[in-house]
Design an enzyme around this catalytic site. Structure first.
Site, PDB file in Angstrom:
ATOM      1  N   HIS A 165       0.830  -1.201   0.000  1.00  0.00           N
ATOM      2  CA  HIS A 165       0.000   0.000   0.000  1.00  0.00           C
ATOM      3  C   HIS A 165       0.867   1.256   0.000  1.00  0.00           C
ATOM      4  CE1 HIS A 165       1.033  -0.791   4.191  1.00  0.00           C
ATOM      5  NE2 HIS A 165       0.819   0.496   4.451  1.00  0.00           N
ATOM      6  N   ASP A 173       0.139   8.580   9.227  1.00  0.00           N
ATOM      7  CA  ASP A 173       1.186   8.604   8.207  1.00  0.00           C
ATOM      8  C   ASP A 173       1.956   9.918   8.298  1.00  0.00           C
ATOM      9  OD1 ASP A 173       0.383   6.161   7.338  1.00  0.00           O
ATOM     10  OD2 ASP A 173      -0.647   6.860   5.547  1.00  0.00           O
ATOM     11  N   GLU A 257      -3.878  -3.387   6.069  1.00  0.00           N
ATOM     12  CA  GLU A 257      -4.983  -4.107   6.699  1.00  0.00           C
ATOM     13  C   GLU A 257      -5.919  -4.726   5.664  1.00  0.00           C
ATOM     14  OE1 GLU A 257      -5.230  -1.140  10.587  1.00  0.00           O
ATOM     15  OE2 GLU A 257      -6.351  -0.677   8.774  1.00  0.00           O
ATOM     16  N   LYS A 369      -3.308  -8.483   9.121  1.00  0.00           N
ATOM     17  CA  LYS A 369      -3.828  -7.458  10.024  1.00  0.00           C
ATOM     18  C   LYS A 369      -5.256  -7.084   9.670  1.00  0.00           C
ATOM     19  CE  LYS A 369      -2.576  -2.988  11.981  1.00  0.00           C
ATOM     20  NZ  LYS A 369      -1.626  -1.865  11.904  1.00  0.00           N
ATOM     21  N   HIS A 374     -13.889   0.599  15.867  1.00  0.00           N
ATOM     22  CA  HIS A 374     -14.698   0.501  17.081  1.00  0.00           C
ATOM     23  C   HIS A 374     -15.817   1.535  17.148  1.00  0.00           C
ATOM     24  CE1 HIS A 374     -12.634   4.093  18.615  1.00  0.00           C
ATOM     25  NE2 HIS A 374     -11.552   3.569  18.050  1.00  0.00           N
ATOM     26  N   THR A 416      -5.905  -4.546  16.271  1.00  0.00           N
ATOM     27  CA  THR A 416      -5.556  -3.329  17.000  1.00  0.00           C
ATOM     28  C   THR A 416      -6.549  -3.084  18.137  1.00  0.00           C
ATOM     29  OG1 THR A 416      -6.841  -1.960  15.477  1.00  0.00           O
ATOM     30  CG2 THR A 416      -4.540  -2.319  14.931  1.00  0.00           C
ATOM     31  N   GLU A 454      -1.879  -5.010  18.582  1.00  0.00           N
ATOM     32  CA  GLU A 454      -1.174  -3.741  18.479  1.00  0.00           C
ATOM     33  C   GLU A 454      -1.997  -2.686  19.216  1.00  0.00           C
ATOM     34  OE1 GLU A 454      -0.655  -2.633  14.434  1.00  0.00           O
ATOM     35  OE2 GLU A 454       0.486  -4.435  13.890  1.00  0.00           O
ATOM     36  N   ASN A 455      -1.345  -1.584  19.576  1.00  0.00           N
ATOM     37  CA  ASN A 455      -2.093  -0.436  20.065  1.00  0.00           C
ATOM     38  C   ASN A 455      -2.504   0.427  18.874  1.00  0.00           C
ATOM     39  OD1 ASN A 455       0.838  -0.146  20.100  1.00  0.00           O
ATOM     40  ND2 ASN A 455       0.506   1.977  20.710  1.00  0.00           N
ATOM     41  N   ALA A 456      -3.687   1.028  18.939  1.00  0.00           N
ATOM     42  CA  ALA A 456      -4.193   1.840  17.834  1.00  0.00           C
ATOM     43  C   ALA A 456      -3.680   3.265  17.921  1.00  0.00           C
ATOM     44  CB  ALA A 456      -5.719   1.833  17.826  1.00  0.00           C
ATOM     45  N   LEU A 457      -3.613   3.810  19.133  1.00  0.00           N
ATOM     46  CA  LEU A 457      -3.129   5.161  19.349  1.00  0.00           C
ATOM     47  C   LEU A 457      -1.708   5.133  19.874  1.00  0.00           C
ATOM     48  CD1 LEU A 457      -6.199   6.809  21.134  1.00  0.00           C
ATOM     49  CD2 LEU A 457      -5.489   7.140  18.761  1.00  0.00           C
ATOM     50  N   ARG A 487       4.902   3.408  18.509  1.00  0.00           N
ATOM     51  CA  ARG A 487       5.946   3.167  17.557  1.00  0.00           C
ATOM     52  C   ARG A 487       7.235   3.740  18.111  1.00  0.00           C
ATOM     53  NH1 ARG A 487       5.698   2.594  12.073  1.00  0.00           N
ATOM     54  NH2 ARG A 487       3.477   3.116  12.053  1.00  0.00           N
TER      55      ARG A 487
END
Length: 546
Positions: A165, A173, A257, A369, A374, A416, A454-457, A487
């Site tokens: 992607h 990003d 994803e 992924k 949510h 996530t 994974e964590n989303a935020l 990250r």
């Protein structure tokens, strides 16, 4: 990635020449640049503090000699069945546009610090737009070769993402890496190669799954192109697979994803918590829909997607399709949603079948992924999930078919939202990340497939870590086999954040039995950032410079 907080993902830079006059830890952390440093490092364990110390010699600031401490911990013997290994995502710009490793000295020091913290390994994107940039079947893996050797040197494992992607234009990003130029050339000649919404807006993030099996990329199909890319990686790094490279995550859509690009952030198209839009209006998807409608004996259902599904930033009740007793729950709605979600599962099945054929027997795990969408989860229609391709409503389980498909190819289900709590979300958005995670855990347990998280935020507080610890356990379904933290960047190495990470890694190794992280919760991102700044003003931590 799902709703990832904006921040720089560039490397830590500690430019020694620029640190003259630095007096405080915060002064230092505001300017980072390890690039010019040539550290002589040694690890020192203090029994009382359980710290490891990185010592940098012959560096003088303000003519004072101090030490740069990275808090770490030693690990006792644990039951391997309860241990959840922690990986850390590397910056999006780990590779330069020329395909080289970005700031290798900084990377060397950063990896050393992560190893001292007990981290299992790191994750990095192998960008299609960089590796096959120079033309079809012309691959440049040299920057990745340097990184892999560096990981081996530091005793770290590597999760590598086959990223087919575009980077740029989505939440989180921070740099731009488009698809390969020769692919963009084909798209310019045939815009229907990319996903398209009802208004005709084209999305260049990822090739439309509607043309998966058509030779539209200079004589090759997209699936063939992805297969050749993965095969090239296997041939280049066969000696590291299963040893250093322990996981291949296969990208299957935007942000890597398995989903449609239903909530693009670029140009302000979508804003949280909008329902998004269906992405089925390129000519290949339209042809598939028409064929499906004809096969069902309902030709008029194949003219396009739902006419009453609203726009990107609307709420479910603003539309005829997604409202409480809307069209989603009609015979037509069931037909369309089964087709739309079915195409997505078929797409994942094709790519994962190819990946399985390439990597089986190498010792490296495969993973895929799935996005943690949510918002509007507590409504009947689950509108935001439907537009993304997950047929998950009050009456249907959209994650079980995906989990079964992953199990078919022995693929780890990566999800996530693991750090998010319902109480942190705005009530108007009808969010339930905790309910969503529970559903996914149960789906993966039913399908007997491994679940990773994974964590989303981008968060560093104890509240987020505590929630991950809670969701990593198996009491409410499938426990996590691994967790990847988003990250590595400058903020991660700030003293307070670093200590929290080290303690989190220790707790995950202990199966969460001895969680001691502070319950510092944050309901909103801006409040969270304020808290971190306030914490730093109160404490002079162990970070200082020679």
């Amino acid at each position: 990635m799902t709703l990832t907080l904006h921040s720089s993902t560039s490397f830590i830079n500690i430019n020694i020449k620029e640190t003259k006059g630095v007096k405080t830890p915060d002064d230092f952390l505001g300017m980072v640049s390890y690039a010019q440093a040539k550290p002589s490092c040694r690890l020192i364990t203090k029994n009382s503090m359980q710290e490891a110390q990185l010592s940098y010699e012959r560096v003088i600031v303000n003519e004072k000699r101090e030490k740069l401490h990275f808090l770490t911990t030693t690990h006792s013997n644990i039951n391997s069945s309860t241990k959840v290994p922690v990986f850390v995502m590397l910056p999006l710009d780990t590779m330069t546009m020329g395909g080289n490793l970005n700031k290798p000295r900084a990377m060397h020091v950063s990896l050393m610090a992560l190893k001292s913290a007990g981290v299992e390994g790191v994750m990095v994107d192998a960008w299609w737009g960089l590796v096959e940039k120079d033309g079809p079947l012309k691959y440049n893996w040299e920057g990745y070769a340097e990184l892999i050797k560096m990981c081996k040197e530091h005793g770290l494992k590597l999760q590598i993402v086959m990223s087919f992607h575009q980077c740029g234009g989505n939440v989180g990003d921070s740099c731009s890496i488009p698809l390969p130029p020769w692919v963009l050339e084909e798209i310019s000649k045939n815009p229907d190669l990319v996903y398209t919404d009802r208004s005709g807006r084209r999305n260049p993030e990822y090739i439309s799954l509607g043309c998966d099996q058509l030779p539209v990329l200079k004589g090759r199909t997209p699936i063939q192109v992805y297969t050749d890319f993965m095969r090239s990686f296997r041939e280049r790094f066969s000696n590291y697979l299963g040893d250093v490279i322990v996981e291949i995550q296969v990208g299957m859509g935007p942000c890597g994803e398995l989903r449609y690009p239903s909530y693009p952030e670029s140009n302000g198209t979508w804003r949280f918590p909008g329902i998004g839009e269906f992405q089925c209006y390129d000519k290949y998807m339209r042809a598939s829909l028409a064929a499906a409608a004809k096969a069902a004996g309902k030709d008029d259902w194949g003219q396009g997607g739902p006419h009453d599904s609203g726009q990107y930033n609307q709420f479910p009740e603003d539309t005829g399709f997604f409202q409480r007793d809307g069209t989603w729950n009609s015979e037509y709605g069931q037909f369309f949603l089964e087709w739309y979600s079915g195409k997505l599962v078929e797409h994942g099945d094709r790519i994962l079948a190819a990946a399985e054929g390439i990597y089986q027997g190498t010792g490296a795990k495969l993973s895929g992924k799935v996005a943690g969408i949510h918002w509007h989860y507590n409504t009947r229609s689950h509108a935001a999930e439907l537009t993304a391709g997950y047929y998950n409503t009050r009456h249907t389980n959209g994650y079980l078919p995906i989990a079964h498909m992953f199990a078919k190819h022995r693929v780890v289900f990566n999800f996530t939202c693991m750090e998010m709590r319902d109480g942190e979300q705005p009530q108007s958005a009808n969010c339930s990340p905790e309910g969503l995670v529970r559903q996914v855990k149960n789906a993966t347990r039913t399908a007997e497939v491994e679940l990773a998280g994974e964590n989303a935020l981008e968060r560093y507080d104890g509240g987020a870590y505590s929630q991950v610890l809670a969701t990593s356990r198996s009491e409410s379904g499938n426990g996590l086999s691994a967790f990847t933290f988003l990250r590595m960047n400058k903020r991660l190495f700030e003293p307070e954040n670093w200590r929290n990470l080290v303690q989190f890694v220790k707790n995950m190794s202990d199966g969460g039995r001895n969680a001691t992280l502070p319950e510092c919760d944050s309901s909103r991102t801006d409040l969270y950032v304020h808290f971190i700044k306030k914490s730093h003003s109160k404490k002079a931590t162990e970070v200082a410079l020679v």
